[in-house]
Scaffold this motif. Structure first.
Motif, PDB file in Angstrom:
ATOM      1  N   THR A 138      -9.558  -2.984  -3.388  1.00  0.00           N
ATOM      2  CA  THR A 138     -10.495  -1.994  -3.686  1.00  0.00           C
ATOM      3  C   THR A 138      -9.715  -0.553  -3.218  1.00  0.00           C
ATOM      4  OG1 THR A 138     -12.399  -3.312  -3.342  1.00  0.00           O
ATOM      5  CG2 THR A 138     -12.746  -0.766  -3.139  1.00  0.00           C
ATOM      6  N   VAL A 139      -9.212  -0.794  -2.030  1.00  0.00           N
ATOM      7  CA  VAL A 139      -8.257   0.483  -1.345  1.00  0.00           C
ATOM      8  C   VAL A 139      -7.080   0.784  -2.406  1.00  0.00           C
ATOM      9  CG1 VAL A 139      -6.687   1.266   0.066  1.00  0.00           C
ATOM     10  CG2 VAL A 139      -8.777   0.123   0.869  1.00  0.00           C
ATOM     11  N   THR A 140      -6.494  -0.105  -3.164  1.00  0.00           N
ATOM     12  CA  THR A 140      -5.494   0.521  -4.089  1.00  0.00           C
ATOM     13  C   THR A 140      -6.023   0.870  -5.358  1.00  0.00           C
ATOM     14  OG1 THR A 140      -5.478  -1.860  -5.298  1.00  0.00           O
ATOM     15  CG2 THR A 140      -4.075  -1.696  -3.232  1.00  0.00           C
TER      16      THR A 140
ATOM     17  N   SER B 213      -5.971   2.352   6.199  1.00  0.00           N
ATOM     18  CA  SER B 213      -6.363   0.968   5.710  1.00  0.00           C
ATOM     19  C   SER B 213      -5.817  -0.180   6.624  1.00  0.00           C
ATOM     20  CB  SER B 213      -6.204   0.552   4.388  1.00  0.00           C
ATOM     21  OG  SER B 213      -6.557   1.515   3.539  1.00  0.00           O
TER      22      SER B 213
ATOM     23  N   LEU C 290       0.835  -1.237   0.058  1.00  0.00           N
ATOM     24  CA  LEU C 290       0.053  -0.061  -0.002  1.00  0.00           C
ATOM     25  C   LEU C 290       0.825   1.464   0.083  1.00  0.00           C
ATOM     26  CD1 LEU C 290      -2.758  -1.232   2.439  1.00  0.00           C
ATOM     27  CD2 LEU C 290      -3.328  -0.835  -0.193  1.00  0.00           C
TER      28      LEU C 290
ATOM     29  N   TYR D  49     -11.290  -6.034  -0.310  1.00  0.00           N
ATOM     30  CA  TYR D  49     -11.071  -4.718   0.375  1.00  0.00           C
ATOM     31  C   TYR D  49      -9.981  -4.170   0.409  1.00  0.00           C
ATOM     32  CZ  TYR D  49     -10.008  -1.454   4.256  1.00  0.00           C
ATOM     33  OH  TYR D  49      -9.508  -0.283   4.933  1.00  0.00           O
TER      34      TYR D  49
ATOM     35  N   VAL E 250      -4.157   7.295   3.473  1.00  0.00           N
ATOM     36  CA  VAL E 250      -5.233   6.234   3.299  1.00  0.00           C
ATOM     37  C   VAL E 250      -4.620   4.773   3.606  1.00  0.00           C
ATOM     38  CG1 VAL E 250      -6.537   5.430   1.321  1.00  0.00           C
ATOM     39  CG2 VAL E 250      -6.331   7.760   1.565  1.00  0.00           C
TER      40      VAL E 250
END
Length: 193
Positions: free
Chosen positions: A162-164, A187, A87, A159, A183
């Protein structure tokens, strides 16, 4: 025997990649490509085939260069460290000062019509492959004992993926590196215990 090419194919492919990345598949015309690559249409067709084939070759180049981050992340000792590396690394990679921002597999399909359906499917498959790779690393973490047994690794992978993808969209629209890193950290604060 034909004449040798008067241009560097690798450099042309890199230029095409950056153009597709900035403008998306449908937003990039053949004229845009020939102008950016500095070649005429017959040379483009001879070297790369049609626009779709050129996009696919550019996408392969992207995967070769940019998925190194996934390999580095997944080599970390724990699944949590792997996801942190991934991330935070994506926040950095998607906001490089030179070159397009975000992720071509996300941006390349955000706006496209019926004619681009094969490309949309290809990009969706690439995004799902990323999610599958994350899930497999989480499952390895579960086997190793660093992801709790009650966690549904498929849900957690969805999840995180989707964040990436959201980070990629935010990066493409100008969100700063530090904001994307926040962010990523937020997460990770939801990491299951």
């Amino acid at each position: 025997m034909g004449r040798p090419r008067a241009f560097d194919v690798d450099e042309a492919l890199d230029r095409a990649l950056r153009l597709f990345w900035r403008q998306g598949y449908e937003g990039t015309s053949l004229s845009d490509l020939t102008d950016e690559l500095g070649i005429n249409r017959p040379s483009l067709y001879a070297a790369f085939g049609n626009k779709e084939e050129l996009f696919r070759k550019a996408l392969e180049r992207y995967v070769e260069h940019h998925l190194i981050l996934y390999r580095e992340a997944f080599a970390k000792p724990t699944a949590r460290e792997a996801m942190e590396h991934l991330l935070l690394g994506l926040a950095d990679a998607q906001t490089l000062p030179r070159g397009p921002r975000g992720c071509i597999t996300v941006q390349g399909a955000l706006v496209s019509g019926e004619a681009a359906a094969p490309i949309q499917k290809e990009l969706a498959a690439r995004r799902l492959a990323g999610e599958k790779a994350i899930r497999e690393r989480l499952e390895q973490g579960q086997r190793d004992g660093d992801v709790p047994p009650h966690v549904d690794c498929a849900d957690l992978a969805r999840y995180l993926n989707t964040v990436t993808q959201g980070m990629a969209v935010q990066a493409a629209t100008g969100t700063s590196r530090e904001d994307l890193r926040r962010v990523a950290r937020m997460s990770l604060a939801a990491w299951p215990t």
